[in-house]
Write a protein that holds these residues in place. Sequence first.
Motif, PDB file in Angstrom:
ATOM      1  N   ASN A   1      14.613   6.838  -5.910  1.00  0.00           N
ATOM      2  CA  ASN A   1      14.633   5.377  -5.784  1.00  0.00           C
ATOM      3  C   ASN A   1      13.104   4.646  -5.823  1.00  0.00           C
ATOM      4  N   LEU A   2      12.234   4.983  -5.556  1.00  0.00           N
ATOM      5  CA  LEU A   2      10.921   4.775  -5.349  1.00  0.00           C
ATOM      6  C   LEU A   2      10.272   4.600  -6.671  1.00  0.00           C
ATOM      7  N   SER A   3      10.660   5.405  -7.815  1.00  0.00           N
ATOM      8  CA  SER A   3      10.328   5.614  -9.188  1.00  0.00           C
ATOM      9  C   SER A   3      10.733   4.468  -9.695  1.00  0.00           C
ATOM     10  N   ILE A   4      11.946   3.664  -9.569  1.00  0.00           N
ATOM     11  CA  ILE A   4      12.570   2.701 -10.161  1.00  0.00           C
ATOM     12  C   ILE A   4      11.915   1.432  -9.790  1.00  0.00           C
ATOM     13  N   TYR A   5      11.211   1.519  -8.626  1.00  0.00           N
ATOM     14  CA  TYR A   5      10.743   0.050  -8.226  1.00  0.00           C
ATOM     15  C   TYR A   5       9.363  -0.003  -9.267  1.00  0.00           C
ATOM     16  N   SER A   6       9.269  -1.358  -9.507  1.00  0.00           N
ATOM     17  CA  SER A   6       8.001  -1.599 -10.221  1.00  0.00           C
ATOM     18  C   SER A   6       7.779  -3.239  -9.664  1.00  0.00           C
ATOM     19  N   PRO A   7       6.470  -3.448  -9.423  1.00  0.00           N
ATOM     20  CA  PRO A   7       6.042  -4.666  -8.958  1.00  0.00           C
ATOM     21  C   PRO A   7       6.529  -5.937  -9.943  1.00  0.00           C
ATOM     22  N   PRO A   8       6.822  -7.003  -9.463  1.00  0.00           N
ATOM     23  CA  PRO A   8       6.902  -8.278 -10.474  1.00  0.00           C
ATOM     24  C   PRO A   8       6.157  -8.676 -11.488  1.00  0.00           C
ATOM     25  N   ALA A   9       4.750  -8.241 -11.168  1.00  0.00           N
ATOM     26  CA  ALA A   9       3.550  -8.661 -12.150  1.00  0.00           C
ATOM     27  C   ALA A   9       2.630  -7.555 -12.210  1.00  0.00           C
ATOM     28  N   THR A  10       2.094  -7.433 -13.183  1.00  0.00           N
ATOM     29  CA  THR A  10       0.873  -6.552 -13.436  1.00  0.00           C
ATOM     30  C   THR A  10      -0.329  -7.382 -12.986  1.00  0.00           C
ATOM     31  N   PHE A  11      -1.621  -6.399 -12.664  1.00  0.00           N
ATOM     32  CA  PHE A  11      -2.742  -7.111 -12.167  1.00  0.00           C
ATOM     33  C   PHE A  11      -3.301  -7.992 -13.371  1.00  0.00           C
ATOM     34  N   ASP A  12      -3.144  -7.680 -14.494  1.00  0.00           N
ATOM     35  CA  ASP A  12      -3.397  -8.648 -15.587  1.00  0.00           C
ATOM     36  C   ASP A  12      -2.648  -9.981 -15.632  1.00  0.00           C
TER      37      ASP A  12
ATOM     38  N   ILE B   1      14.445   2.571  -0.267  1.00  0.00           N
ATOM     39  CA  ILE B   1      12.971   3.401  -0.270  1.00  0.00           C
ATOM     40  C   ILE B   1      12.173   3.132   0.980  1.00  0.00           C
ATOM     41  N   GLY B   2      12.987   3.015   2.187  1.00  0.00           N
ATOM     42  CA  GLY B   2      12.383   2.947   3.483  1.00  0.00           C
ATOM     43  C   GLY B   2      13.540   2.934   4.566  1.00  0.00           C
ATOM     44  N   ILE B   3      13.290   3.021   5.857  1.00  0.00           N
ATOM     45  CA  ILE B   3      13.927   2.971   6.937  1.00  0.00           C
ATOM     46  C   ILE B   3      13.251   1.742   7.784  1.00  0.00           C
ATOM     47  N   LEU B   4      14.246   0.814   8.363  1.00  0.00           N
ATOM     48  CA  LEU B   4      13.953  -0.226   9.156  1.00  0.00           C
ATOM     49  C   LEU B   4      14.393   0.320  10.656  1.00  0.00           C
ATOM     50  N   ILE B   5      13.491   0.076  11.674  1.00  0.00           N
ATOM     51  CA  ILE B   5      13.742   0.229  13.091  1.00  0.00           C
ATOM     52  C   ILE B   5      13.269  -1.045  13.803  1.00  0.00           C
ATOM     53  N   ARG B   6      13.924  -1.700  14.417  1.00  0.00           N
ATOM     54  CA  ARG B   6      13.414  -2.814  15.234  1.00  0.00           C
ATOM     55  C   ARG B   6      12.758  -2.244  16.597  1.00  0.00           C
ATOM     56  N   GLU B   7      11.732  -2.935  16.898  1.00  0.00           N
ATOM     57  CA  GLU B   7      11.065  -2.492  18.133  1.00  0.00           C
ATOM     58  C   GLU B   7      11.816  -2.003  19.239  1.00  0.00           C
TER      59      GLU B   7
ATOM     60  N   GLU C   1       0.765  -1.225   0.001  1.00  0.00           N
ATOM     61  CA  GLU C   1       0.039  -0.065   0.058  1.00  0.00           C
ATOM     62  C   GLU C   1       0.781   1.271  -0.176  1.00  0.00           C
ATOM     63  N   ILE C   2       1.834   1.150   0.904  1.00  0.00           N
ATOM     64  CA  ILE C   2       2.717   2.314   1.076  1.00  0.00           C
ATOM     65  C   ILE C   2       3.792   2.394  -0.335  1.00  0.00           C
ATOM     66  N   LEU C   3       4.050   1.438  -1.164  1.00  0.00           N
ATOM     67  CA  LEU C   3       4.753   1.452  -2.127  1.00  0.00           C
ATOM     68  C   LEU C   3       3.748   2.159  -3.388  1.00  0.00           C
ATOM     69  N   GLY C   4       2.558   1.691  -3.399  1.00  0.00           N
ATOM     70  CA  GLY C   4       1.651   2.111  -4.524  1.00  0.00           C
ATOM     71  C   GLY C   4       1.418   3.584  -4.104  1.00  0.00           C
ATOM     72  N   SER C   5       1.263   3.984  -3.144  1.00  0.00           N
ATOM     73  CA  SER C   5       0.668   5.565  -2.786  1.00  0.00           C
ATOM     74  C   SER C   5       1.937   6.408  -2.894  1.00  0.00           C
ATOM     75  N   LYS C   6       3.211   5.873  -3.218  1.00  0.00           N
ATOM     76  CA  LYS C   6       4.459   6.620  -3.344  1.00  0.00           C
ATOM     77  C   LYS C   6       4.784   7.594  -2.208  1.00  0.00           C
ATOM     78  N   ALA C   7       4.594   7.023  -1.074  1.00  0.00           N
ATOM     79  CA  ALA C   7       4.946   7.718   0.339  1.00  0.00           C
ATOM     80  C   ALA C   7       6.334   6.792   0.677  1.00  0.00           C
ATOM     81  N   ILE C   8       6.988   7.492   1.548  1.00  0.00           N
ATOM     82  CA  ILE C   8       8.458   6.746   2.131  1.00  0.00           C
ATOM     83  C   ILE C   8       8.194   6.400   3.517  1.00  0.00           C
ATOM     84  N   PRO C   9       8.424   5.147   3.752  1.00  0.00           N
ATOM     85  CA  PRO C   9       8.012   4.635   4.954  1.00  0.00           C
ATOM     86  C   PRO C   9       9.125   4.495   6.058  1.00  0.00           C
ATOM     87  N   ILE C  10       8.811   4.620   7.216  1.00  0.00           N
ATOM     88  CA  ILE C  10       9.984   4.257   8.434  1.00  0.00           C
ATOM     89  C   ILE C  10       9.065   2.978   8.936  1.00  0.00           C
ATOM     90  N   LEU C  11       9.636   1.658   8.874  1.00  0.00           N
ATOM     91  CA  LEU C  11       8.902   0.529   9.524  1.00  0.00           C
ATOM     92  C   LEU C  11       9.374   0.063  10.637  1.00  0.00           C
TER      93      LEU C  11
END
Length: 349
Positions: free
Chosen positions: A326-337, A295-301, A262-272
């Motif tokens: 960096n996010l604009s380069i990403y594309s999912p492995p398959a299309t919906f179709d 395209i994101g930052i990881l923080i352990r709890e 959802e985050i990738l599709g919405s083009k936001a940058i996450p802190i996970l």
Amino acid sequence: MNIVFCGGGTLGHIYPALALINKYKQKYPNDKVIFITNHKDQKRFETIDTINIDKIYYFNCMGKSKSIIKNIKMIFKNLREQIKIKKLLKQEQIEVVIGMGGYISGITIKTAQRLKLKTIIHEQNSIIGLANKLVAKKADMLLTTFPLPNYTKNQYVVGNPRYYDAEEYSKNEYRSSKNILITSGTIGSEAINNLAIEFLNSDFSKNYTTTLITGVKYYDKVKAELKDGTHYEILAYSNKMLELMSKAGIIISRSGSTTIFEILGSKAIPILIPSPNVTANHQYFNAQYLESLGIGILIRERELTLDKIITSIQEIDNNYNEYLDNLSIYSPPATFDEIVEHILKFRKP
């Protein structure tokens, strides 16, 4: 073709299924699509659009417990529900069953395999869930979000269909790295909410506009501990997450697969901040994947502090365009179709 989708337990198993169903029905409106889920998920289905599902059936199945007594009860209850599911699959003349995760999915897939029906599993996470693991070897096809090296037979890496739902909201001219969304799923997280309280009460947070979704359980406590301020909005729950994500430049959240896509599709940058209480620590590996793409930052709890969050927000804010590139380069492995085409391989001529 008559198809069953099955899954439940969390919206992370339900939303990708709905995305696939909606796309499938656009192409084949006369095919029958049925959803099998748990009674516990009935309230969730009352708040989401199910217009493309022909019928929804609820069963009273149980998941594995740490209690021996509850596990004995689970065996007998699930056997009884399996008989009902078997009868339903025959009655509806089902040809293909697609499991989206959760114990109801595993039970339904196992029943379908005993009936010699075609079965497909979609695994959302980087490590296969218990319910899927028990039936994956006998599945006719395994669709995965991330490559699963131990399941090479008939595996197709397709990503998470929720990406495409989110992409519809991605073109928001008001998006800014100064807009933050903090969320930790439907139930909420005490650790993330405590951090949010500390953050929103800090002077640093006044440089940003923040929306905090607490989860119903934590809403009153969080609200009581927040100082007055005009720089934030607090919600207990929202069934319009994609719209909220489309307005945020930075999203602080857990790292379940559906949330990530959802985050990738919405083009936001996450802190996970991965939940430590999940099977095989799969949320950590999901988050690690995004961080490796830049395209994101990881923080352990266990490392979660106000200083760590402030540093991460500053890192993204100061280098926002680089993260977006960096996010604009990403594309999912398959299309919906392409995902739908995999399902159609079992369509009779």
